[in-house]
Write a protein that holds these residues in place. Sequence first.
Motif, PDB file in Angstrom:
ATOM      1  N   GLY A 417       0.802  -1.219   0.000  1.00  0.00           N
ATOM      2  CA  GLY A 417       0.000   0.000   0.000  1.00  0.00           C
ATOM      3  C   GLY A 417       0.829   1.259   0.000  1.00  0.00           C
ATOM      4  N   ASP A 418       2.137   1.161   0.294  1.00  0.00           N
ATOM      5  CA  ASP A 418       3.024   2.330   0.225  1.00  0.00           C
ATOM      6  C   ASP A 418       3.009   2.923  -1.178  1.00  0.00           C
ATOM      7  OD1 ASP A 418       3.930   2.558   2.800  1.00  0.00           O
ATOM      8  OD2 ASP A 418       5.755   1.383   2.494  1.00  0.00           O
ATOM      9  N   ARG A 419       2.969   4.251  -1.235  1.00  0.00           N
ATOM     10  CA  ARG A 419       3.021   4.940  -2.528  1.00  0.00           C
ATOM     11  C   ARG A 419       4.054   6.054  -2.434  1.00  0.00           C
ATOM     12  NH1 ARG A 419      -1.489   3.376  -5.630  1.00  0.00           N
ATOM     13  NH2 ARG A 419      -0.814   4.831  -7.244  1.00  0.00           N
ATOM     14  N   ILE A 420       4.585   6.419  -3.593  1.00  0.00           N
ATOM     15  CA  ILE A 420       5.553   7.503  -3.682  1.00  0.00           C
ATOM     16  C   ILE A 420       5.286   8.282  -4.960  1.00  0.00           C
ATOM     17  CG2 ILE A 420       7.301   6.143  -4.916  1.00  0.00           C
ATOM     18  CD1 ILE A 420       9.434   7.581  -3.227  1.00  0.00           C
ATOM     19  N   GLN A 421       5.648   9.571  -4.950  1.00  0.00           N
ATOM     20  CA  GLN A 421       5.576  10.384  -6.165  1.00  0.00           C
ATOM     21  C   GLN A 421       7.007  10.549  -6.669  1.00  0.00           C
ATOM     22  OE1 GLN A 421       3.342  14.023  -5.632  1.00  0.00           O
ATOM     23  NE2 GLN A 421       1.719  12.994  -4.441  1.00  0.00           N
ATOM     24  N   GLY A 424      10.808  13.069 -11.276  1.00  0.00           N
ATOM     25  CA  GLY A 424      10.901  12.857 -12.716  1.00  0.00           C
ATOM     26  C   GLY A 424       9.663  12.235 -13.326  1.00  0.00           C
ATOM     27  N   MET A 425       8.661  11.939 -12.494  1.00  0.00           N
ATOM     28  CA  MET A 425       7.431  11.340 -12.988  1.00  0.00           C
ATOM     29  C   MET A 425       6.241  12.157 -12.517  1.00  0.00           C
ATOM     30  SD  MET A 425       8.075   7.258 -12.313  1.00  0.00           S
ATOM     31  CE  MET A 425       6.375   6.950 -12.805  1.00  0.00           C
ATOM     32  N   THR A 426       5.112  12.001 -13.199  1.00  0.00           N
ATOM     33  CA  THR A 426       3.878  12.632 -12.758  1.00  0.00           C
ATOM     34  C   THR A 426       3.033  11.583 -12.048  1.00  0.00           C
ATOM     35  OG1 THR A 426       2.818  12.135 -14.877  1.00  0.00           O
ATOM     36  CG2 THR A 426       3.885  14.286 -14.657  1.00  0.00           C
ATOM     37  N   GLY A 427       2.237  12.032 -11.099  1.00  0.00           N
ATOM     38  CA  GLY A 427       1.389  11.097 -10.373  1.00  0.00           C
ATOM     39  C   GLY A 427       2.173  10.300  -9.349  1.00  0.00           C
ATOM     40  N   SER A 428       1.483   9.370  -8.704  1.00  0.00           N
ATOM     41  CA  SER A 428       2.105   8.533  -7.689  1.00  0.00           C
ATOM     42  C   SER A 428       2.241   7.106  -8.198  1.00  0.00           C
ATOM     43  CB  SER A 428       1.277   8.554  -6.402  1.00  0.00           C
ATOM     44  OG  SER A 428       0.011   7.951  -6.612  1.00  0.00           O
ATOM     45  N   LYS A 429       3.007   6.312  -7.457  1.00  0.00           N
ATOM     46  CA  LYS A 429       3.274   4.942  -7.871  1.00  0.00           C
ATOM     47  C   LYS A 429       3.406   4.070  -6.627  1.00  0.00           C
ATOM     48  CE  LYS A 429       5.987   2.526 -11.343  1.00  0.00           C
ATOM     49  NZ  LYS A 429       6.963   2.710 -12.424  1.00  0.00           N
ATOM     50  N   LYS A 430       2.837   2.865  -6.692  1.00  0.00           N
ATOM     51  CA  LYS A 430       3.021   1.925  -5.598  1.00  0.00           C
ATOM     52  C   LYS A 430       4.469   1.481  -5.524  1.00  0.00           C
ATOM     53  CE  LYS A 430      -1.612  -0.141  -5.552  1.00  0.00           C
ATOM     54  NZ  LYS A 430      -2.357  -1.410  -5.726  1.00  0.00           N
ATOM     55  N   LEU A 431       4.980   1.319  -4.308  1.00  0.00           N
ATOM     56  CA  LEU A 431       6.343   0.819  -4.170  1.00  0.00           C
ATOM     57  C   LEU A 431       6.468  -0.574  -4.767  1.00  0.00           C
ATOM     58  CD1 LEU A 431       6.709   3.292  -2.381  1.00  0.00           C
ATOM     59  CD2 LEU A 431       7.956   1.869  -0.739  1.00  0.00           C
ATOM     60  N   GLN A 432       5.400  -1.342  -4.644  1.00  0.00           N
ATOM     61  CA  GLN A 432       5.425  -2.686  -5.233  1.00  0.00           C
ATOM     62  C   GLN A 432       5.664  -2.607  -6.739  1.00  0.00           C
ATOM     63  OE1 GLN A 432       2.244  -5.466  -4.142  1.00  0.00           O
ATOM     64  NE2 GLN A 432       1.999  -5.949  -6.299  1.00  0.00           N
ATOM     65  N   ASP A 433       4.985  -1.658  -7.414  1.00  0.00           N
ATOM     66  CA  ASP A 433       5.179  -1.494  -8.856  1.00  0.00           C
ATOM     67  C   ASP A 433       6.584  -0.996  -9.166  1.00  0.00           C
ATOM     68  OD1 ASP A 433       2.587  -2.313  -9.250  1.00  0.00           O
ATOM     69  OD2 ASP A 433       1.774  -0.281  -9.343  1.00  0.00           O
ATOM     70  N   LEU A 434       7.123  -0.173  -8.273  1.00  0.00           N
ATOM     71  CA  LEU A 434       8.485   0.329  -8.446  1.00  0.00           C
ATOM     72  C   LEU A 434       9.477  -0.836  -8.437  1.00  0.00           C
ATOM     73  CD1 LEU A 434       9.718   3.271  -8.568  1.00  0.00           C
ATOM     74  CD2 LEU A 434      10.347   2.919  -6.203  1.00  0.00           C
ATOM     75  N   PHE A 435       9.284  -1.779  -7.523  1.00  0.00           N
ATOM     76  CA  PHE A 435      10.149  -2.950  -7.455  1.00  0.00           C
ATOM     77  C   PHE A 435       9.986  -3.818  -8.705  1.00  0.00           C
ATOM     78  CE2 PHE A 435       9.836  -2.475  -2.649  1.00  0.00           C
ATOM     79  CZ  PHE A 435      11.138  -2.029  -2.524  1.00  0.00           C
ATOM     80  N   LEU A 462      16.511   3.624  -5.246  1.00  0.00           N
ATOM     81  CA  LEU A 462      15.471   3.469  -6.264  1.00  0.00           C
ATOM     82  C   LEU A 462      14.700   4.743  -6.582  1.00  0.00           C
ATOM     83  CD1 LEU A 462      13.924  -0.006  -5.315  1.00  0.00           C
ATOM     84  CD2 LEU A 462      15.562   0.525  -7.129  1.00  0.00           C
ATOM     85  N   ALA A 463      14.255   5.484  -5.586  1.00  0.00           N
ATOM     86  CA  ALA A 463      13.417   6.651  -5.898  1.00  0.00           C
ATOM     87  C   ALA A 463      13.375   7.638  -4.736  1.00  0.00           C
ATOM     88  CB  ALA A 463      11.987   6.204  -6.234  1.00  0.00           C
ATOM     89  N   LEU A 464      13.272   8.910  -5.096  1.00  0.00           N
ATOM     90  CA  LEU A 464      13.081  10.010  -4.151  1.00  0.00           C
ATOM     91  C   LEU A 464      11.741  10.664  -4.469  1.00  0.00           C
ATOM     92  CD1 LEU A 464      14.253  12.022  -1.976  1.00  0.00           C
ATOM     93  CD2 LEU A 464      15.089  13.364  -3.924  1.00  0.00           C
ATOM     94  N   ASP A 465      10.962  10.986  -3.441  1.00  0.00           N
ATOM     95  CA  ASP A 465       9.674  11.646  -3.649  1.00  0.00           C
ATOM     96  C   ASP A 465       9.914  13.090  -4.100  1.00  0.00           C
ATOM     97  OD1 ASP A 465       7.113  13.121  -2.985  1.00  0.00           O
ATOM     98  OD2 ASP A 465       6.556  11.064  -2.472  1.00  0.00           O
ATOM     99  N   ARG A 466       9.267  13.475  -5.196  1.00  0.00           N
ATOM    100  CA  ARG A 466       9.509  14.809  -5.769  1.00  0.00           C
ATOM    101  C   ARG A 466       9.028  15.926  -4.849  1.00  0.00           C
ATOM    102  NH1 ARG A 466       5.085  13.140  -9.078  1.00  0.00           N
ATOM    103  NH2 ARG A 466       3.228  14.422  -8.779  1.00  0.00           N
ATOM    104  N   ARG A 467       8.144  15.606  -3.906  1.00  0.00           N
ATOM    105  CA  ARG A 467       7.626  16.637  -2.996  1.00  0.00           C
ATOM    106  C   ARG A 467       8.706  17.162  -2.056  1.00  0.00           C
ATOM    107  NH1 ARG A 467       2.501  13.230  -0.949  1.00  0.00           N
ATOM    108  NH2 ARG A 467       4.039  11.578  -1.339  1.00  0.00           N
ATOM    109  N   VAL A 468       9.789  16.406  -1.878  1.00  0.00           N
ATOM    110  CA  VAL A 468      10.851  16.843  -0.970  1.00  0.00           C
ATOM    111  C   VAL A 468      12.154  17.117  -1.721  1.00  0.00           C
ATOM    112  CG1 VAL A 468       9.845  15.562   0.943  1.00  0.00           C
ATOM    113  CG2 VAL A 468      11.584  14.462  -0.461  1.00  0.00           C
ATOM    114  N   SER A 469      12.092  17.159  -3.037  1.00  0.00           N
ATOM    115  CA  SER A 469      13.313  17.350  -3.821  1.00  0.00           C
ATOM    116  C   SER A 469      13.844  18.782  -3.680  1.00  0.00           C
ATOM    117  CB  SER A 469      13.061  17.048  -5.298  1.00  0.00           C
ATOM    118  OG  SER A 469      12.100  17.929  -5.829  1.00  0.00           O
ATOM    119  N   VAL A 470      15.132  18.932  -3.931  1.00  0.00           N
ATOM    120  CA  VAL A 470      15.789  20.242  -3.833  1.00  0.00           C
ATOM    121  C   VAL A 470      15.292  21.153  -4.947  1.00  0.00           C
ATOM    122  CG1 VAL A 470      18.004  21.426  -3.988  1.00  0.00           C
ATOM    123  CG2 VAL A 470      17.828  19.275  -2.717  1.00  0.00           C
ATOM    124  N   ARG A 471      14.987  22.429  -4.574  1.00  0.00           N
ATOM    125  CA  ARG A 471      14.504  23.423  -5.535  1.00  0.00           C
ATOM    126  C   ARG A 471      15.461  24.607  -5.566  1.00  0.00           C
ATOM    127  NH1 ARG A 471       9.937  22.514  -2.315  1.00  0.00           N
ATOM    128  NH2 ARG A 471      10.189  24.629  -1.452  1.00  0.00           N
TER     129      ARG A 471
END
Length: 501
Positions: A417-421, A424-435, A462-471
């Motif tokens: 059920g974990d999700r991440i945004q 470099g991508m739009t929308g969110s993605k399940k961690l399971q799908d990321l794996f 594997l991935a960093l959430d874009r909501r906390v990325s450096v701006r």
Amino acid sequence: MYEIYGTRSGDIDQVQNMKHVDYFLQAMQTQLLPHGSRILAAVSGGADSVALLYGLHLINQQQAACWSIQVLHVNHHLRGQEALRDADFVLDLASSLDLPGRVVDVDTAGFATHRHLSIETAARELRYHALDEALRVWPGDAIVTGHTMDDQAETVLLHLLRGSGLRGLSGMAERHGSVVRPMLRVTREQVLHFLDRNGLAFCRDSTNDDRRFKRNIIRHDVMPALHSVQPATTSVLAHAASTIRTDHDLIQASLRSVESALRLRAETGSVGFDAAAWRALHPSLRNHIIRQVLEMSAGPDSEISRQHIEKASEWLYGHVDSGAMPGYLPSGLHMQVRHGLCRLSSNPERQPVPVEASLPVPGMCQYTGGIISAERIDEPDPQALGRLLAVCGPLHALCDAGSLPNRPLHVRPWRHGDRIQPLGMTGSKKLQDLFVDGRVPRAIRGLFPVVAADFPIWIAGLALDRRVSVRSDTRTVIHFELDPEPESAVIEFLGQIDPAI
């Protein structure tokens, strides 16, 4: 859309007397089914399976009922009303031939979700399970399917594109265990000609045109392109599969002949063999032995890739002294050499169950397989920050401190059920799908540390959430780093992929 093609003949004797059945029946390899066999025919209602059932029935009549035939249809419940009508069609077909027929209902979508399988794989597993169970309960002697030469050619191409070895490139066997495929020397064109000239109806599955399925891309796009270059592509691929199967059978016989010299033996939880004897073999046999012992240890359905086999073979061939292979193998297997004996086994000590740990900022915490640290950088120099971003590898992540949730950070394994945004991508993605997309083996997914607060912030490597990325307006940066243990399965895996972050 549901469609039935052709007009069903009401008189089977009329069909039998037509000369057009001869070439088709001669092409069917009915010698695979001995006199007196109890045959369970797998009938979907499509052209191939309808031709199969009519062919078996005609041959049975010509030979004074030498077989006992029953019909089974598996409803996968994937196509709504169309699937129900297919089931009714098959029951009517069986009844018209005075054959016993029944339908087995399976929940393909639910099974696929529960087992984390593709719909295609789930449907195949459920179908053969239903057929095996029906054959056992009857009891019968053989499950007969309508796979044709075209199916064989498509299968060979699919396996080739997946990087399969000889076994995969040998395609489908005419007989494998209780499954018999008497139409592998019959083309789809011959099937349609047989049905058309004899007025035999069949159903058309609308999903056969759905290019979300790889086989349909092969069938509708790749095969026509190959036929434009080589009109005999179908028979050429089918012949190649037959030749490769013969060669594979020879190799399997060679493997059996060297098992005693290898001192190959399986024990509870492990498989061992003589490393020096293995090194003396031909490179081809060495690779086949590695595949064999991996399958013996992890099971034939485990995710064994060409890279697994090549990496294990390369390490074992060059490693004479005692030691353990650094890196991962499928299903969490561990390979080591000790006193000249190579052993593959599960090693729970190397992959302990991850636990949740608090991560102070700044500070660090111990996590399964390594250490996670968090460094605070106030008012970073833009040029220095740019250089740091440019060289930031998969074991590092840079975050905007002001965007982090105002809650303590912790490190934990991923949860369903974990999700991440992903950055470099739009929308969110399940961690399971990321794996799954990253082809991370199931056995090591739980070892990837997840830095989280209200939501997953960074999945190391594997991935960093874009909501906390450096701006551009970031004033304080948090630098996360994973310092893995030397033999960490995670670091070995990350060394073989292009990380998302």
